[in-house]
Design a protein around this motif. Structure first.
Motif, PDB file in Angstrom:
ATOM      1  N   ILE A 100      -1.182  -1.116  -7.134  1.00 38.23           N
ATOM      2  CA  ILE A 100      -0.852  -2.035  -7.611  1.00 38.23           C
ATOM      3  C   ILE A 100       0.368  -2.069  -8.930  1.00 38.23           C
ATOM      4  CG2 ILE A 100      -0.890  -3.925  -8.336  1.00 38.23           C
ATOM      5  CD1 ILE A 100      -1.621  -3.087  -4.996  1.00 38.23           C
ATOM      6  N   ILE A 101       1.421  -2.450  -9.201  1.00 36.04           N
ATOM      7  CA  ILE A 101       2.511  -2.604 -10.419  1.00 36.04           C
ATOM      8  C   ILE A 101       3.195  -3.398 -10.879  1.00 36.04           C
ATOM      9  CG2 ILE A 101       5.054  -1.171 -11.051  1.00 36.04           C
ATOM     10  CD1 ILE A 101       2.880   0.615 -10.334  1.00 36.04           C
ATOM     11  N   ASN A 102       2.038  -3.684 -11.677  1.00 33.55           N
ATOM     12  CA  ASN A 102       2.713  -5.209 -12.768  1.00 33.55           C
ATOM     13  C   ASN A 102       3.236  -4.855 -13.693  1.00 33.55           C
ATOM     14  OD1 ASN A 102       2.762  -7.603 -10.691  1.00 33.55           O
ATOM     15  ND2 ASN A 102       0.250  -6.759 -10.528  1.00 33.55           N
ATOM     16  N   PRO A 133       4.848 -13.129 -10.699  1.00 39.28           N
ATOM     17  CA  PRO A 133       4.615 -13.112  -9.209  1.00 39.28           C
ATOM     18  C   PRO A 133       4.330 -15.036  -9.269  1.00 39.28           C
ATOM     19  CG  PRO A 133       3.252 -11.347  -8.984  1.00 39.28           C
ATOM     20  CD  PRO A 133       3.177 -12.139 -10.637  1.00 39.28           C
ATOM     21  N   ILE A 134       5.175 -15.431  -8.127  1.00 35.00           N
ATOM     22  CA  ILE A 134       4.866 -17.116  -7.871  1.00 35.00           C
ATOM     23  C   ILE A 134       4.379 -17.412  -7.024  1.00 35.00           C
ATOM     24  CG2 ILE A 134       6.649 -17.463  -9.625  1.00 35.00           C
ATOM     25  CD1 ILE A 134       8.790 -18.457  -7.063  1.00 35.00           C
ATOM     26  N   GLY A 135       3.839 -16.247  -6.116  1.00 33.73           N
ATOM     27  CA  GLY A 135       2.345 -16.581  -5.015  1.00 33.73           C
ATOM     28  C   GLY A 135       1.658 -15.673  -4.533  1.00 33.73           C
ATOM     29  N   PRO A 136       1.310 -15.925  -3.409  1.00 29.38           N
ATOM     30  CA  PRO A 136       0.872 -14.354  -3.195  1.00 29.38           C
ATOM     31  C   PRO A 136       0.881 -12.808  -3.208  1.00 29.38           C
ATOM     32  CG  PRO A 136       0.586 -15.664  -1.372  1.00 29.38           C
ATOM     33  CD  PRO A 136       1.350 -16.411  -2.897  1.00 29.38           C
ATOM     34  N   TYR A 137       1.522 -12.027  -3.614  1.00 29.61           N
ATOM     35  CA  TYR A 137       2.322 -11.252  -4.043  1.00 29.61           C
ATOM     36  C   TYR A 137       2.469 -10.360  -5.264  1.00 29.61           C
ATOM     37  CZ  TYR A 137       5.928 -13.306  -6.030  1.00 29.61           C
ATOM     38  OH  TYR A 137       7.295 -13.864  -6.122  1.00 29.61           O
ATOM     39  N   ASN A 138       2.114  -9.128  -5.436  1.00 26.41           N
ATOM     40  CA  ASN A 138       2.380  -8.286  -6.388  1.00 26.41           C
ATOM     41  C   ASN A 138       4.244  -7.833  -6.548  1.00 26.41           C
ATOM     42  OD1 ASN A 138      -0.126  -7.443  -7.500  1.00 26.41           O
ATOM     43  ND2 ASN A 138      -0.350  -7.029  -5.725  1.00 26.41           N
ATOM     44  N   ASN A 195       4.813   8.723  -2.330  1.00 25.85           N
ATOM     45  CA  ASN A 195       5.795   8.648  -3.330  1.00 25.85           C
ATOM     46  C   ASN A 195       7.492   7.483  -3.300  1.00 25.85           C
ATOM     47  OD1 ASN A 195       6.239   9.275  -1.070  1.00 25.85           O
ATOM     48  ND2 ASN A 195       8.409  10.581  -2.059  1.00 25.85           N
ATOM     49  N   MET A 196       6.415   6.229  -2.322  1.00 25.14           N
ATOM     50  CA  MET A 196       7.177   5.408  -2.737  1.00 25.14           C
ATOM     51  C   MET A 196       7.018   3.832  -2.654  1.00 25.14           C
ATOM     52  SD  MET A 196       9.538   6.413   0.267  1.00 25.14           S
ATOM     53  CE  MET A 196       9.944   5.186   1.110  1.00 25.14           C
ATOM     54  N   LEU A 197       8.038   3.080  -4.311  1.00 24.82           N
ATOM     55  CA  LEU A 197       7.466   1.952  -4.090  1.00 24.82           C
ATOM     56  C   LEU A 197       8.450   0.717  -3.416  1.00 24.82           C
ATOM     57  CD1 LEU A 197       6.248   0.666  -6.828  1.00 24.82           C
ATOM     58  CD2 LEU A 197       8.446   0.593  -8.277  1.00 24.82           C
ATOM     59  N   PHE A 198       7.865  -0.307  -3.525  1.00 24.29           N
ATOM     60  CA  PHE A 198       8.051  -1.372  -2.998  1.00 24.29           C
ATOM     61  C   PHE A 198       7.997  -2.534  -3.434  1.00 24.29           C
ATOM     62  CE2 PHE A 198       6.298   1.442  -0.048  1.00 24.29           C
ATOM     63  CZ  PHE A 198       7.390   1.564   1.882  1.00 24.29           C
ATOM     64  N   VAL A 199       9.310  -2.739  -3.979  1.00 28.53           N
ATOM     65  CA  VAL A 199       9.550  -4.292  -4.765  1.00 28.53           C
ATOM     66  C   VAL A 199       9.422  -5.116  -4.044  1.00 28.53           C
ATOM     67  CG1 VAL A 199      10.641  -4.610  -7.439  1.00 28.53           C
ATOM     68  CG2 VAL A 199      10.358  -2.351  -6.642  1.00 28.53           C
TER      69      VAL A 199
END
Length: 126
Positions: free
Chosen positions: A5-7, A14-19, A26-30
């Motif tokens: 988890i990246i924060n 986040p304004i909801g239930p997500y990061n 090697n993949m980052l999902f923003v």
């Protein structure tokens, strides 16, 4: 595959239930970013260009927290509420990349969270 988890405090919480982002291998999902200023938690909505710039700054900080930058972005998705803003959003968006642009789609939607005009998500790989 380990999921990380990246924060970062340099981007809006986040304004909801997500990061803000999830790194898998090697993949980052923003997650989709809107023009919330991370220090004031206020929306930047003076005009579409300033709004888009804030969105891209938020993405930049999240990428940085994962030790990545815009050169690592392989895919972007842009949601806008008015396709008439496409050229202005595109102008600001394009300034964050040098040379090799990622794959992308831009979609007009009827509404976005907090009544913003633009939301952008990216996928990066390193």
């Amino acid at each position: 595959m380990e999921k990380q988890i990246i924060n970062t405090q340099d981007a809006p919480a986040p304004i909801g239930p997500y990061n803000q982002a999830v790194k898998a291998g090697n993949m980052l999902f923003v997650s989709g970013q809107i023009a919330l200023h991370p220090e004031t938690n206020q929306l930047v909505k003076e005009n579409i260009m300033d709004e888009t710039h804030q969105v891209m700054q938020n993405i930049k900080h999240i990428l940085s927290a994962a030790h990545m930058d815009f050169s690592d972005v392989v895919k972007a998705t842009i949601f806008i509420t008015d396709m008439n803003n496409f050229s202005q959003v595109n102008e600001v968006y394009g300034k964050y990349f040098s040379g090799h642009f990622p794959a992308r789609e831009t979609v007009q939607v009827s509404a976005l969270p907090k009544a913003v005009n633009v939301e952008i998500s990216v996928i990066a790989a390193k």
